[in-house]
Write an enzyme that holds these catalytic residues in place. Structure first.
Site, mmCIF file in Angstrom:
data_model
loop_
_atom_site.group_PDB
_atom_site.id
_atom_site.type_symbol
_atom_site.label_atom_id
_atom_site.label_comp_id
_atom_site.label_asym_id
_atom_site.label_seq_id
_atom_site.Cartn_x
_atom_site.Cartn_y
_atom_site.Cartn_z
ATOM 1 N N ASP A 492 22.101 21.255 6.461
ATOM 2 C CA ASP A 492 22.654 22.531 6.005
ATOM 3 C C ASP A 492 24.084 22.368 5.506
ATOM 4 O OD1 ASP A 492 21.042 25.123 7.958
ATOM 5 O OD2 ASP A 492 20.269 23.212 7.256
ATOM 6 N N GLU A 561 14.080 23.238 1.110
ATOM 7 C CA GLU A 561 13.408 23.985 2.178
ATOM 8 C C GLU A 561 13.018 25.339 1.630
ATOM 9 O OE1 GLU A 561 16.190 22.383 5.906
ATOM 10 O OE2 GLU A 561 15.703 24.511 5.725
#
Length: 920
Positions: A492, A561
């Site tokens: 992330d 994702e």
């Protein structure tokens, strides 16, 4: 309190056929890792025959260069062991009442295998396992025997979660401060401690906390195991050798691109003198017919790099090399490197490495997206996010089955966010041509120094060497695997300057051969620069037309994702994983917290999904109706995701370069983020992906009504005929157009064949679109059926969140509920195939006398009890047939999975009465 095991070790024998054979690991002296795919772990071990067997020591080979894995352990909580570490780690210590554990096992995996808890995948059983039992260290103890002490001995291991004090024969050989981190690699010289006969190694394993340790955590994927995976999850090896050890053997390849006419191979290794005297070693190697030798003088305890280059050894410059390709682009040949270090003519150590020759590039395109190419040919990354078993139990067959599913789905890539699997995983990926994207995980200690430290504890000085050692170990382990095409050093968030330097230094020292990506999100790091990826989700439900917008998670750039979130399993699986009361709640209460979804409050309920299901298809009338509507919505959504990325891959502006479905599979019995369920059953999500990714494919575009042909094959195609026909739900035809002479290039090229008018007279609010593609002989090569609405889903882009975009009005697909029931006949037969497989061939035909098609007709292979035979690969499934139409489907599976029963097929569908017919 932990249940007390018996004084002897119970070993469950793997049956000769059936689910136990498929998914049980090899019997080891100290116990079996429990079954994965078809069993309910401890809950389904009971039917197996069991015998009592005392633990046996691992017999260690004495050959120079040998490496013997410890076959298993006896484990026990330190809360129940009052003896000293010296006593525990000496041969003969009475550990008969300890728990058996396999050679790779977390604490909880061992206790489950030993039958101490009810099936953790059923209902909320896992919540009943007391966490307190795993908040103290646990002992792992194993005996091994050595017959020859003239060779040197080394303890070689990684995969300790989270840290361990290590003892051999009563002496401490390493402290937990030095053996920390799931990925760090350790080699301990235990020569002075090893004696002829029985020896003992003992690990005192510290509890794991992913927010405090550089190990593995589960983020929001599933309910984390109560032991947080503490244990030893990779092999512990006892290495034997002479005075000179060979380590770090690898091959650096340089392929001539784009000609592929030659390849330079550079062989590297470290020669280490482990004695107190100087020696001269002869290091010799072979790769195929190429041979090479060097003499290496070594002072006492000196280590030297040994390098063989094409300049010095011309045989290492290959002409017409055998080039490794991803599946569908070419073959997957591998080469083998063999090295031997000899002293005074006697072998001292050996090394072997398999490797592939290929070239990987991943520059940023003009829009800043990362565009991968292999051997000079661009490719759209089409993949899924990988999850291991929740308890980190390794089962090669189960893993291989899932990788075969990936190929069946037309995927080319698996992303591993942390949870980086053992060597065998990458061996399988190499063999099958499946690309892999390993990297560190988000939202725990790995990203503790970014995002204000919100994801995990801030790093201390002790964490930096652990992180660097982790990177060095994984780089050395993965670099020769041609399937590995990058390492993501962030997820992330990208690492800060200090951490990035540590990672890059380790990668450089390991001769890392492929692109390093700073993050899976749209982040940059000081040296590596922009990631070229985006992590914009969605992670929860959005409508199919979402994917066609070139914004957020839509089909542009590289999305690492993304998916529409929930993937409700088949009714068979729901009944295996949920109690009757939970099944009832599933379809009745969208606001209910679903234990089998996620521990995250964001994804705790199915409200977004259920609201859309009701809004688009109408309220469910029961569990069966809920599940059949779920399969439709998952089919259309997953298909749209992959189709949109496939269509946009060759756009001149903001092309799609990669998409990772979040996720490919789940590590437990889940209601979201999976293309197939834990038991490998297949529903709408699976077959939607399989349809979208077929090599030559006709598809409908939700954004501009175009009918497009996408060709993923290398060769171009011409002389094609595309046809689109629109029907009302009663089967009445309202529109029909054909385009002949359609041509499309290869390597992901597309061709727009037709455009459906925005308005068609007489079309019902809910309608069907049938697309067909035929070749020059008239043979149908692609067929695709959509259920659509004249009222489109409306997205509220302005209020997009990190996990979804709100839908303010739904497409009206309720007309599907009024479709007449249609009879479908089925006939099936079964034949034997190679390698213990069978193939069942099924012909299904719409025998209705009216106009109504049978929508999404599903065929399930079952045994005589009605239980699904899994895994299975279908040539096609969930097909839609108009009256008089038929199609023949083929299912391939392992014959033993029938458990000796005759095969049957169960046929059902949206508007098809269920029936089961024999398949003799």
């Amino acid at each position: 309190m932990l249940p007390r095991p018996s004084k002897e070790t119970t070993v469950f024998h793997r049956p000769a056929s059936g689910p136990g054979r498929r998914f049980a690991t090899a019997a080891v002296a100290l116990g079996l890792v429990c079954t994965l795919s078809t069993s309910a772990c401890a809950g389904e071990l009971r039917p197996w025959s069991a015998v009592v067997q005392r633990a046996r020591a691992t017999a260690v080979a004495s050959t120079a260069g040998s490496a013997t894995a410890l076959s298993g352990y006896a484990i026990q909580s330190t809360a129940k062991v009052t003896d000293s570490a010296a006593d525990v780690s000496r041969p003969g210590y009475p550990a008969g009442d300890w728990y058996p554990a396999g050679s790779r096992s977390t604490v909880l995996a061992a206790l489950l295998s030993d039958g101490n808890y009810a099936d953790p995948f059923y209902s909320t059983n896992q919540q009943k396992i007391p966490k307190a039992d795993f908040q103290v260290p646990w002992w792992y103890r194993s005996d091994f025997t050595v017959t020859d002490t003239t060779e040197r001995s080394y303890l070689d291991f990684s995969g300790v979660i989270s840290a361990a004090d290590v003892y051999v024969n009563g002496e401490q050989v390493a402290k937990a401060a030095d053996v920390a981190g799931a990925y760090t690699h350790h080699e301990l010289d235990i020569t002075s401690l090893v004696r002829a006969g029985t020896n003992t190694v003992a690990f005192r394993i510290r509890p794991n906390d992913p927010n405090k340790n550089l190990t593995m955590g589960w983020i929001d994927w599933l309910e984390p195991p109560p032991d947080e995976n503490m244990g030893i999850v990779r092999d512990v090896l006892v290495r034997r050798g002479g005075p000179v050890a060979l380590r770090d053997a690898h091959v650096v390849t340089k392929l001539a691109v784009p000609s592929l006419a030659s390849a330079d191979l550079t062989v590297k290794a470290q020669a280490r003198n482990d004695t107190n005297s100087g020696v001269t070693a002869t290091v010799s190697g072979t790769i195929g017919s190429a041979t090479f030798t060097k003499t290496v003088p070594l002072a006492a305890h000196e280590t030297k790099a040994v390098t063989f280059t094409p300049a010095d050894f011309p045989a290492l410059r290959l002409t017409s090399p055998k080039v490794w390709w991803p599946a569908g682009m070419g073959g997957q040949p591998l080469y083998g490197l063999d090295l031997t270090a000899s002293v005074s003519g006697a072998p001292s150590d050996t090394a072997h490495e398999d490797f592939g020759i290929r070239d990987v590039k991943a520059p940023l395109d003009s829009d800043g997206a990362r565009q991968y190419s292999v051997n000079g040919r661009k490719l759209l990354i089409k993949g899924g996010g990988w999850s291991p078993d929740e308890f980190l139990r390794w089962d090669k067959t189960y893993v291989e089955d899932r990788l075969k599913y990936a190929l069946d789905l037309g995927l080319n890539t698996i992303r591993l966010e942390g949870h980086i699997e053992p060597d065998e995983f990458f061996d399988l990926a190499d063999r099958y041509g499946i690309l892999t994207l390993p990297g560190w995980e988000c939202c725990d200690k790995w990203e503790g120094n970014v995002n204000g430290g919100e994801s995990g504890d801030k790093w201390t000085a002790a964490d930096y060497p652990v992180a660097k050692a982790s990177m060095a170990a994984e780089a050395a382990r993965l670099r020769d695997h041609p399937s590995v095409i990058s390492f993501l050093i962030g997820s992330d968030f990208a690492p800060d300057a200090a951490i990035e330097k540590n990672y890059l230094d380790a990668l450089k020292a390991a001769d890392w051969p492929t692109p390093v990506v700073p993050a899976a999100s749209d982040k940059s790091s000081p040296v590596s620069g922009s990631s070229g990826m985006k992590m914009t989700g969605p992670y929860d439900w959005i409508p199919p037309n979402y994917w066609y917008a070139k914004r957020e998670g839509g089909a542009t750039g590289f999305n690492s994702e993304t998916s529409a979130g929930p993937d409700i399993p088949t009714l068979d699986t729901l009944r295996r994983m949920m109690s009757p009361a939970e099944q009832d709640t599933l379809w009745k209460n969208p606001n209910a917290k679903q234990y089998h979804r996620s521990p995250s409050s964001t994804f705790g309920t199915l409200k977004l999904y259920d609201d859309a299901l009701t809004g688009r298809y109408g309220p469910p009338t029961g569990l069966t109706d809920y599940v059949r509507k779920a399969q439709l919505t998952q089919y259309e959504n997953v298909r749209a995701q992959y189709e949109a990325y496939g269509r946009n891959a060759t756009d001149s502006s903001k092309p799609a370069t990669g998409v990772i479905y979040w996720m490919f599979n789940s590590g437990w019995t889940s209601l979201h983020w999976q293309l197939m369920d834990r038991y490998l059953d297949q529903g709408g999500a699976y077959f939607g992906a399989k349809k979208a990714n077929e090599p030559l494919h006709i598809q409908y575009s939700y954004d501009d009504n175009s009918v497009v042909v996408v060709n993923s094959r290398h060769a171009s195609a011409s002389g094609l005929t595309a046809r689109v026909t629109l029907f009302n739900t009663d089967g009445s035809q309202k529109y029909d157009r054909t385009a002949a002479g359609v041509s499309v290039g290869g390597d992901g090229a597309r061709s727009t064949a037709l455009t459906v008018p925005a308005s068609v007279s007489g079309l019902s609010t809910t309608y069907l679109a049938r697309l067909t593609l035929t070749d020059s002989t008239g043979k149908e090569v692609s067929r695709n059926v959509y259920w659509l609405s004249t009222k489109a889903d409306t997205l509220d882009w302005a209020n997009t969140d990190w996990y979804y975009t709100p839908t303010t009005s739904y497409a009206d697909l309720r007309g599907l509920n009024s479709m007449a029931q249609v009879p479908v006949s089925a006939s099936a037969s079964t034949s034997s195939g190679p390698g213990g497989t069978s193939t069942t061939t099924v012909t299904v035909r719409n025998t209705g006398t009216g106009k109504t098609p049978s929508l999404l007709t599903d065929v399930h292979l079952v045994d005589s009890t009605g239980k699904s035979v899994l895994p299975v690969q279908w040539s096609d499934n969930q097909v839609s047939l108009w009256p008089g139409e038929s199609t023949t489907l083929r299912a391939t599976y392992r014959t033993p999975d029938l458990h000796g029963a005759a095969p049957q097929v169960r046929v059902s569908g949206w508007n098809t009465p269920e029936q089961t017919v024999p398949a003799l």
